[in-house]
Design an enzyme around this catalytic site. Structure first.
Site, PDB file in Angstrom:
ATOM      1  N   ASP A  30       0.829  -1.213   0.000  1.00 41.04           N
ATOM      2  CA  ASP A  30       0.000   0.000   0.000  1.00 41.04           C
ATOM      3  C   ASP A  30       0.861   1.260   0.000  1.00 41.04           C
ATOM      4  O   ASP A  30       0.358   2.347  -0.275  1.00 41.04           O
ATOM      5  CB  ASP A  30      -0.964   0.000   1.190  1.00 41.04           C
ATOM      6  CG  ASP A  30      -2.159  -0.909   0.953  1.00 41.04           C
ATOM      7  OD1 ASP A  30      -2.150  -1.635  -0.061  1.00 41.04           O
ATOM      8  OD2 ASP A  30      -3.105  -0.915   1.759  1.00 41.04           O
ATOM      9  N   ASP A  61      -9.121  37.273 -33.937  1.00 39.88           N
ATOM     10  CA  ASP A  61      -8.452  35.993 -34.167  1.00 39.88           C
ATOM     11  C   ASP A  61      -9.233  34.859 -33.528  1.00 39.88           C
ATOM     12  O   ASP A  61      -9.124  33.707 -33.951  1.00 39.88           O
ATOM     13  CB  ASP A  61      -7.028  36.014 -33.611  1.00 39.88           C
ATOM     14  CG  ASP A  61      -6.299  34.732 -33.963  1.00 39.88           C
ATOM     15  OD1 ASP A  61      -5.878  34.610 -35.123  1.00 39.88           O
ATOM     16  OD2 ASP A  61      -6.205  33.836 -33.093  1.00 39.88           O
ATOM     17  N   GLY A  96      -6.447  29.713 -35.810  1.00 37.58           N
ATOM     18  CA  GLY A  96      -7.536  30.128 -36.684  1.00 37.58           C
ATOM     19  C   GLY A  96      -7.146  30.251 -38.140  1.00 37.58           C
ATOM     20  O   GLY A  96      -7.757  29.647 -39.017  1.00 37.58           O
ATOM     21  N   LEU A  97      -6.069  30.996 -38.400  1.00 39.41           N
ATOM     22  CA  LEU A  97      -5.674  31.223 -39.782  1.00 39.41           C
ATOM     23  C   LEU A  97      -5.200  29.912 -40.422  1.00 39.41           C
ATOM     24  O   LEU A  97      -5.501  29.602 -41.575  1.00 39.41           O
ATOM     25  CB  LEU A  97      -4.552  32.274 -39.832  1.00 39.41           C
ATOM     26  CG  LEU A  97      -4.190  32.763 -41.230  1.00 39.41           C
ATOM     27  CD1 LEU A  97      -5.421  33.333 -41.932  1.00 39.41           C
ATOM     28  CD2 LEU A  97      -3.101  33.820 -41.147  1.00 39.41           C
TER      29      LEU A  97
END
Lengths: 513, 427
Positions: free
Chosen positions: A36, A274, A409-410
């Protein structure tokens, strides 16, 4: 008996360890077999702690079972007290010791120790880690908190953060700063960093901030009932929640609470052009109840995502998460079965997952980007840098966390535009992640085109025709799942049996936004 | 050429062994499942245990999560303990579900845990019953990986020992090589022996159940891992004979191990030297590079995997280190004796553990390198000691000549790293 592959939560004594390990001057004597001790590595390796958890394991073996495990417990307990000189100890049993019924609490009581002994009853076969932490912290508070005068100025305690908590270290710092700005100083943070003496002083505060309901709610409720300390119900994760939290603190304290928002950048980052590409991204959110609830609000109201599914692994939060799901018009998934979560994600094919360490693996397998927002997490999610989740800086951090796994994004536009470009294609992954290892050239195995791909959709069978299937492949991976799903839904609704190129584009027009 | 002379000052075989009893900072035998399930590609390991067992497996394996591993835990719930549900009926149901989902599974191990041992669920009976139900497609065996009975690598020992009684009989004179090795290492081992003309070789564990591993009175066997005491006993029970040798770590250990087998099979010295010369030279060169930073430094072993004694022999004799203490969870003379003979006298040999007392000794000795488990490594680093976490030694290919340099590298890297990092102000 239930077959489990991976678990989101450990057993309840691991919850108790999370409390003991983040405190100072407290020791945990755990009646447990050899092995344990594995739990130590959660703290020393995953969280990179530089000291051993303050836990003594009695380490009984098979040959002890017939003889005297009770004496073994008492010896280990006495040795621990002598060696570590704690201010107080907690005593309990792990799952195996629970079965041999030695009653560690009773044994420790008969030893005449001159420090507080706090017994823990943590049912290993019905409860789990978060319960263990919550119950342990509650028992410590109940035993040690001493009635006393309130401080002369307005103070609060921060309750709940433990070792292995998601960003607990930085959340405490950020929240302490935020409260200071509001004119509230922090009396005690507990259990993280607190000593038993600090716990005794909890009742000096005017109210409590419940930072981590999973691990601090029982103590907060008891302090409210016994010491008349109200506690905050809103966890300040996200811009809106932070502002609501400030209003809640104003109501409790009567202070004007004018926060300094000059460092809050997230709203502008989200509004700036953006970020347009984030609009309507379909996200699936899974983790502990608190982080899931906070992230559902952030996703919908602050990032402009579409929440397509939410769920939590801790049953204690099932009720609020179900209510929240209704609010979002989705089904709540309350389960600690990893395979069920995987199946749900596969069926919903979201564009992004907000989840735990486990969902990161699901995302990897299914090719879906994933941001980690909740425990359990692995070593890479205990960052060296300051990285809070709460308050205004937390909102900034979360914005970055949520966009990092996505293609920018772009780039998304360009990938769509130059679909067939042999160098600039989606299999390279987002360009800011560094390239994947170059793949060995694939052998040109001729695909069996005689049998068009069939999909079963609740009784109906849909067939993708070859040209439609080919066109689908040209769609970048991060929208391909959605396109496939939308098209199939569209076809089913129209009662079509086949999906042609035309169907694909009709569906695209249908779902245009 | 094969200089295996014992050290001048004598070895450690008869040295007094320090035995202490207290908290043990070790894994239980369930941990072995993490490498065994990768080794046996048609096996599934079903632990009958608690949430703790499941949590242990994923925490120990945390760095290597697979989407769906070939192991799982049947978690006991309150109804099982209160006798409200018949554990055997429940187990049958879970196994049926599992096997119907995974038709590729040919052997199933029911693995006992601390809770299942304490409440005495008879997994041997369950395995027999389930074998009948799912035969001939699936063979069901059982063993215990519980912490009350096994320490870490003993789990593999218990697993392999459970397979010995069901191995086919043979009267052929065959060499049986015992111990789970990474495939790449296994292939190197078979190639070396094959070049010496020894090719009547069987493996335990085989990669798949269909492989024809058998055992009988003419079988001789060699162990590739120093923790296979019970398997050793089971094989002798089947009439097989053990070829005792130092374990194949480093140039010297590998040579001694191969030599013992070569002698048994009457391989000439010429052939032996021809086969081993080139890889030996490579091993020596690779060890020498890593040993540069180890030479003259001291090492302290906490007990972990039973690899400690052979590794201490490697580090002292081939890398120029001095051993301060060599702790092992268990010491079997039949297995560890040949390595103890070669380990130069001096270090404290210890068996078992009281971790707090052992930490006191390590702090007092301030070794240059401490080999210990994951729970102790960072705390000791924070105290200024340099550590090597021991679990890497069982998760990395380290056996035989071609890995000897990597093995030395595992120990030299933390020492090199410490000397590389410079974060103080320049002046």
């Amino acid at each position: 008996m239930k077959l489990t592959v991976w678990t989101y939560e450990g057993p309840p004594h691991v919850g108790a360890m999370r409390v003991a390990t983040c405190m100072k001057g407290l020791h945990y004597v755990l009646h447990a077999p050899q092995g344990d001790t594995y739990a130590d590595l959660l703290f020393t390796m995953i969280e990179r702690r530089n000291h051993r958890p303050p836990v003594t394991y009695t380490t009984f073996q098979a040959r002890d079972l017939g003889s005297d495990t009770a004496t073994l417990f008492k010896t280990a307990c006495q040795d621990a007290v002598d060696r570590f000189a704690p201010e107080a100890i907690i005593v309990g049993a792990s799952c195996t010791a629970e079965l041999i019924q030695d009653d560690p609490a009773g044994l420790a009581e008969t030893m005449g120790l001159d420090i507080p002994v706090i017994p823990l009853e943590l049912p290993s076969y019905s409860r789990k880690e978060n319960f263990g932490a919550d119950e342990t912290f509650y028992q410590i508070v109940r035993t040690l908190a001493a009635p006393q005068e309130r401080t002369s100025h307005v103070t609060c305690n921060i309750l709940g953060p433990t070792a292995l908590g998601f960003r607990a270290r930085d959340d405490i710092e950020e929240l302490t700063g935020l409260l200071y700005d509001l004119g509230v100083s922090v009396n005690v943070v507990a259990p993280f960093g607190a000593t038993p003496t600090d716990i005794a002083n909890l009742p000096a505060a005017h109210f409590n901030v419940l930072l981590t309901p999973e691990t601090g709610e029982a103590a907060a409720r008891w302090l409210e009932k016994t010491h008349g300390q109200p506690f905050t119900k809103i966890v300040p994760i996200g811009v809106g929640a932070t502002r609501d939290f400030i209003a809640e603190v104003a109501t409790i304290t009567g202070l004007p609470c004018q926060p300094d928002e000059s460092r809050l950048r997230m709203p502008w980052w989200s509004r700036s052009v953006d970020s347009t590409y984030l609009t309507g991204k379909r996200v699936f959110i899974f983790g502990d109840g608190t982080h899931v609830a906070a992230h559902a609000r952030i996703a919908r109201d602050e990032m402009g995502f579409e929440v397509v599914g939410i769920g939590c692994y801790n049953r204690e939060m099932a009720r609020p998460i179900r209510a929240l799901a209704r609010d979002y018009g989705v089904d709540a998934l309350i389960t600690d079965d990893y395979l069920e979560v995987e199946a749900a994600i596969e069926a919903l094919s979201p564009e992004m997952i907000l989840g735990t360490q486990m969902e990161r693996h699901i995302g990897k397998r299914l090719g879906i980007p994933c941001a980690v927002i909740s425990a359990p997490v692995h070593v890479q999610d205990f960052p060296a840098r300051y990285s809070p989740q709460v308050g205004f800086e937390g909102a900034n951090v979360i914005f970055d966390t949520l966009i990092h796994p996505l293609v920018m994004g772009l780039e998304e536009h360009l990938l769509t535009m130059f679909r067939d470009d042999f160098e600039f294609h989606d299999e390279n992954g987002p360009s800011h992640h560094g390239g994947p290892a170059p793949r060995p050239p694939q052998a040109d195995t001729p695909r069996d085109i005689s049998e068009p791909k069939k999909v079963e959709t609740g009784g109906d069978v849909l067939v993708w025709l070859a040209d439609a299937e080919k066109e689908l492949k040209k769609i970048p991976f991060f929208v391909r799942g959605k396109a496939r799903r939308n098209t199939e839904t569209f076809a089913t609704e129209k009662g079509l049996a086949e999906i042609s190129l035309e169907t694909l584009y009709e569906a695209k027009a249908h779902y245009a936004r | 050429m094969n200089d295996l002379t014992p050290p001048i000052g004598g070895g450690c075989r008869t040295a007094p062994v320090l035995k202490q009893r207290g908290q043990r900072e070790v894994f239980c035998g369930l941990t072995g499942i993490i490498w065994l399930h990768r080794k046996m590609q048609d096996a599934f390991f079903l632990v009958v245990g608690s949430r703790t067992c499941a949590h242990l497996l994923q925490s120990a394996a945390g760095v290597m999560i697979f989407a769906e591993p070939r192991f799982g835990t049947a978690i006991l719930e309150e109804t099982d303990l209160a006798g409200m549900a018949d554990a055997h009926t429940e187990l049958d149901r879970e196994v049926a579900r599992l096997l119907s989902r995974r038709p590729d599974i040919r052997q199933l191990f029911l693995v006992g845990s601390c809770p299942s041992e304490v409440i005495k669920i008879d997994l041997a009976r369950a395995a027999e019953r389930l074998s009948q139900v799912h035969a001939p497609h699936v063979r069901v065996l059982n063993y215990s990986g519980s912490g009350i009975e096994t320490t870490f690598t003993q789990g593999e020992d218990a697993c392999l020992a459970s397979m010995v009684p069901v191995l086919k009989d043979t009267t052929a004179r065959e060499l049986l090589l015992v111990g789970a090795l990474p495939d790449v290492v296994e292939d190197q081992m078979l190639a070396l022996l094959g070049e010496m003309g020894i090719d009547n070789i069987r493996l335990l564990p085989a990669r798949r159940i269909d492989d024809t591993t058998a055992v009988g009175p003419n079988t001789v066997f060699a162990l590739t891992q120093p923790f296979l005491g019970d398997t050793h006993a089971e094989l002798e029970r089947r009439g097989a004979r053990h070829i005792a040798a130092p374990f194949p770590f480093g140039d010297e250990g590998t040579t001694a191990w191969l030599q013992a087998i070569a002698t048994e099979f009457g391989v000439s010295d010429d052939v032996f030297d021809r086969v081993t010369a080139a890889p030996r030279a490579r091993a020596r060169k690779a060890i020498a590079q890593a040993a540069e930073v180890l030479r003259g430094k001291s090492v302290f072993f906490f007990p972990d995997s039973q690899l400690e004694i052979p590794l201490a022999r490697f580090l002292t004799r081939e890398c120029g280190m001095t051993a301060i203490e060599v702790g092992s969870p268990y010491i079997h003379d039949a297995l560890h004796g040949p390595d103890l003979d070669l380990l130069p006298a001096g270090p404290q040999i210890s068996e078992g553990q009281d971790v707090d007392l052992q930490l006191d000794r390590a702090r007092a000795a301030r070794p240059d390198l401490t080999v210990c488990g994951l729970g102790l490594a960072n705390p000791l680093e924070a105290e200024g000691l340099t550590t090597k976490w021991a679990i890497e030694l069982v998760f990395t290919p380290v056996h035989f000549y071609e890995q000897a340099g990597d093995l030395a590298g595992l120990f030299s890297r933390p020492v090199r790293r410490k000397s590389l990092l410079r974060m103080e102000a320049a002046e």
